[in-house]
Scaffold this motif. Structure first.
Motif, short mmCIF file in Angstrom:
data_model
loop_
_atom_site.label_atom_id
_atom_site.label_comp_id
_atom_site.label_asym_id
_atom_site.label_seq_id
_atom_site.Cartn_x
_atom_site.Cartn_y
_atom_site.Cartn_z
N ARG A 64 -8.47 -6.04 -2.96
CA ARG A 64 -8.25 -4.68 -3.43
C ARG A 64 -7.57 -3.83 -2.35
O ARG A 64 -6.69 -3.00 -2.66
CB ARG A 64 -9.58 -4.04 -3.84
N ILE A 65 -7.93 -4.04 -1.10
CA ILE A 65 -7.30 -3.30 0.00
C ILE A 65 -5.81 -3.63 0.07
O ILE A 65 -4.97 -2.74 0.24
CB ILE A 65 -7.99 -3.62 1.34
N ILE B 18 -11.07 4.17 19.93
CA ILE B 18 -11.28 2.74 20.15
C ILE B 18 -10.64 2.03 18.96
O ILE B 18 -11.12 2.12 17.83
CB ILE B 18 -12.78 2.39 20.25
N LEU B 19 -9.55 1.31 19.22
CA LEU B 19 -8.69 0.84 18.14
C LEU B 19 -8.74 -0.67 17.94
O LEU B 19 -8.82 -1.44 18.89
CB LEU B 19 -7.24 1.26 18.43
N ILE B 20 -8.67 -1.06 16.66
CA ILE B 20 -8.57 -2.46 16.28
C ILE B 20 -7.41 -2.63 15.30
O ILE B 20 -6.75 -1.66 14.93
CB ILE B 20 -9.88 -2.99 15.65
N ASP B 21 -7.19 -3.86 14.89
CA ASP B 21 -6.08 -4.25 14.03
C ASP B 21 -5.93 -3.34 12.81
O ASP B 21 -6.87 -3.11 12.05
CB ASP B 21 -6.31 -5.69 13.56
N GLY B 22 -4.70 -2.83 12.61
CA GLY B 22 -4.44 -1.95 11.48
C GLY B 22 -4.60 -2.61 10.13
O GLY B 22 -4.79 -1.94 9.11
N GLY B 23 -4.53 -3.97 10.10
CA GLY B 23 -4.66 -4.69 8.84
C GLY B 23 -6.04 -4.63 8.22
O GLY B 23 -6.20 -4.99 7.05
N VAL B 24 -7.03 -4.15 8.98
CA VAL B 24 -8.37 -4.02 8.42
C VAL B 24 -8.37 -3.08 7.21
O VAL B 24 -9.04 -3.33 6.21
CB VAL B 24 -9.35 -3.50 9.49
N LEU B 25 -7.58 -2.01 7.28
CA LEU B 25 -7.53 -1.04 6.19
C LEU B 25 -6.15 -0.90 5.55
O LEU B 25 -6.05 -0.41 4.42
CB LEU B 25 -7.97 0.34 6.70
N MET B 26 -5.08 -1.32 6.25
CA MET B 26 -3.74 -1.13 5.71
C MET B 26 -2.89 -2.38 6.00
O MET B 26 -2.08 -2.39 6.93
CB MET B 26 -3.09 0.12 6.32
N PRO B 27 -3.04 -3.44 5.19
CA PRO B 27 -2.30 -4.68 5.43
C PRO B 27 -0.79 -4.50 5.40
O PRO B 27 -0.07 -5.18 6.13
CB PRO B 27 -2.77 -5.59 4.28
N VAL B 28 -0.29 -3.62 4.53
CA VAL B 28 1.14 -3.29 4.48
C VAL B 28 1.25 -1.77 4.59
O VAL B 28 0.85 -1.05 3.68
CB VAL B 28 1.80 -3.79 3.19
N PRO B 29 1.79 -1.26 5.69
CA PRO B 29 1.70 0.18 5.99
C PRO B 29 2.79 1.04 5.35
O PRO B 29 3.49 1.79 6.03
CB PRO B 29 1.80 0.20 7.52
N ALA B 30 2.91 0.97 4.05
CA ALA B 30 3.95 1.77 3.38
C ALA B 30 3.58 3.25 3.30
O ALA B 30 4.45 4.12 3.37
CB ALA B 30 4.18 1.21 1.97
N LYS B 31 2.29 3.54 3.18
CA LYS B 31 1.86 4.92 2.97
C LYS B 31 2.25 5.84 4.11
O LYS B 31 2.53 7.02 3.88
CB LYS B 31 0.35 4.96 2.77
N ILE B 32 2.28 5.32 5.34
CA ILE B 32 2.53 6.22 6.47
C ILE B 32 3.99 6.62 6.60
O ILE B 32 4.31 7.51 7.39
CB ILE B 32 2.03 5.60 7.80
N ALA C 91 -8.75 -13.47 2.91
CA ALA C 91 -9.58 -12.33 3.27
C ALA C 91 -9.65 -12.17 4.78
O ALA C 91 -9.89 -13.12 5.51
CB ALA C 91 -11.00 -12.50 2.71
N PHE C 92 -9.47 -10.95 5.23
CA PHE C 92 -9.42 -10.67 6.66
C PHE C 92 -10.71 -11.10 7.35
O PHE C 92 -10.69 -11.86 8.32
CB PHE C 92 -9.20 -9.16 6.86
#
Length: 308
Positions: free
Chosen positions: A235-236, A181-195, A88-89
């Motif tokens: 779940r994320i 103001i940006l933080i780690d993309g893994g908070v919401l998208m651990p594997v960024p396939a959708k983009i 868990a992150f």
């Protein structure tokens, strides 16, 4: 047919990605678009910039040798004693908060470490290159604290995009870019396939975090909070895997997130495992070329046998 590569986060575990792209080159699988989260944005960005796995390897290990002191701090913070067998992150964040912020009375700070040494690392990797210099289209992910939304970064200096995507909450300070103001993309998208779903016909996704769930022993309030976050983050991760045509999910439980001394072992593991499954990957790619003639796309969704 365009093939996309979505690289997930995992700090030092990301050196598995280096072995993977070396294997893809040996298998003669051309990548047309890349997305990356956290360490996946670092390695994905380097590969997009150079289109050369050997050059990516050379740059990364050159930086490892030059900045051993700074990277040793990551090993201390993410040591097995602190985060063993946890996926868990924010469970990791709770451990950091308890050990570093609360007990050391530094909770007033926005981050655990000074960003300046790590800024040198990112600049050393990418120099003055920007997205327009990439030989392969590249997209990094980050989370904007101002609107609690995941976003895609695809312009400006590559080092800033990779740094924003890797700004692990609490460890690195949030990065300000324009009015965000940006933080780690893994908070919401651990594997960024959708983009890159609308930019590729076939997506190879790499998940370095387990999706399994084991009910732990609940002893106190911290355990309850950790367990609740573990459920949420599981779940994320699962949601971020939607749309992936070929999932690579290696078993990396024995490796520590912050131990960069095992980078070569991880790289070799990634290369050997992906090469061993080259037949399945090529079969999936071939089948995808004919999917428009058949009604059931799901038959083309593959997972490598060494998943968690």
């Amino acid at each position: 047919m365009k093939t996309g590569l979505a690289l997930g986060g995992g700090v030092a575990l990301g050196f598995y990605h280096v072995g993977l792209i070396k294997a893809l080159e040996k298998l003669e699988i051309k990548i047309d678009v890349i997305s990356g989260t956290s360490i996946g944005s670092v390695i994905g960005g380097l590969y997009a910039l150079t289109n050369d796995a050997a050059e990516v390897e050379s740059r990364l290990f050159g930086i490892l040798d030059k900045h051993q002191k700074e990277l040793a701090l990551l090993k201390t913070s993410f040591s097995p004693a602190n985060v063993e067998a946890k996926t868990a992150f924010f469970e990791k964040w709770f451990d950091l908060a308890k050990e570093f912020y609360i007990w050391n009375l530094r909770i007033a700070k926005s981050s655990l470490v000074d960003l300046k040494p790590f800024l040198k690392i990112f600049r050393g990797l990418f120099e003055d290159k920007s997205f327009k210099d990439c030989k392969i289209p590249f997209y990094a992910t980050a989370v904007n604290l101002l609107n609690a939304d995941s976003l895609c970064v695809n312009k400006g200096p590559l080092y800033r995009a990779a740094l924003a995507s890797s700004s692990y909450p609490g460890f690195f300070p949030p990065l300000k870019i324009e009015n965000k103001i940006l933080i780690d993309g893994g908070v919401l998208m651990p594997v960024p396939a959708k983009i890159i779903r609308d930019k590729a016909d076939f997506i190879i996704g790499v998940n370095l975090e387990g999706t399994g769930y084991r009910f732990p022993i609940v002893r106190n309030a911290m355990d309850v909070m950790n367990l609740a976050d573990r459920i949420r983050y599981k779940r994320i991760i699962e949601d971020s895997l939607a749309g992936i045509d070929f999932l690579i999910s290696p078993n990396l439980e024995k490796f520590s997130w912050g131990d960069f001394t095992i980078a070569r072992e991880l790289m070799q593991k990634g290369e050997s495992e992906v090469l061993a499954s080259g037949k399945e990957l090529k079969a999936a790619l071939k089948a995808n070329r004919y999917k428009s003639f058949l009604p059931f796309k799901k038959i083309f969704n593959f997972r490598l046998p060494f998943k968690h």
